[in-house]
Scaffold this motif. Structure first.
Motif, PDB file in Angstrom:
ATOM      1  N   ALA A  16       1.874  -4.580   8.083  1.00  0.00           N
ATOM      2  CA  ALA A  16       2.640  -3.489   7.483  1.00  0.00           C
ATOM      3  C   ALA A  16       2.566  -3.533   5.958  1.00  0.00           C
ATOM      4  O   ALA A  16       2.463  -2.489   5.303  1.00  0.00           O
ATOM      5  N   CYS A  17       2.574  -4.726   5.389  1.00  0.00           N
ATOM      6  CA  CYS A  17       2.470  -4.880   3.939  1.00  0.00           C
ATOM      7  C   CYS A  17       1.115  -4.396   3.442  1.00  0.00           C
ATOM      8  O   CYS A  17       1.028  -3.701   2.426  1.00  0.00           O
ATOM      9  N   GLY A  22      -2.002  -0.049   0.655  1.00  0.00           N
ATOM     10  CA  GLY A  22      -3.037   0.986   0.613  1.00  0.00           C
ATOM     11  C   GLY A  22      -2.469   2.373   0.386  1.00  0.00           C
ATOM     12  O   GLY A  22      -3.008   3.156  -0.400  1.00  0.00           O
ATOM     13  N   ILE A  23      -1.372   2.695   1.046  1.00  0.00           N
ATOM     14  CA  ILE A  23      -0.737   4.005   0.875  1.00  0.00           C
ATOM     15  C   ILE A  23      -0.212   4.170  -0.544  1.00  0.00           C
ATOM     16  O   ILE A  23      -0.425   5.208  -1.194  1.00  0.00           O
TER      17      ILE A  23
END
Length: 60
Positions: A16-17, A22-23
């Motif tokens: 998730a990190c 990236g987002i």
């Protein structure tokens, strides 16, 4: 009082990190591109790449 051996293990948030990095990197680069142009985006991308390479070298 609770016994410390009965605690479940903490969840692994590594994936998730990485996805959120990236987002966030994507929207920050789009914002820089909109304000200062493609040259600034290329410079920031190069700087982030150099930082990641330094971290990889220091970890090995």
């Amino acid at each position: 009082m609770r016994d410390t051996d009965e605690r479940p293990s903490a969840p692994n948030f590594t994936q998730a990190c990485i996805v959120m990095f990236g987002i966030n990197l994507t929207w920050v680069l789009f914002a820089i591109w909109a304000v200062w142009g493609m040259f600034a985006v290329a410079a920031v991308g190069w700087a982030v790449n150099q930082l990641i390479n330094r971290i990889a070298i220091s970890r090995s």
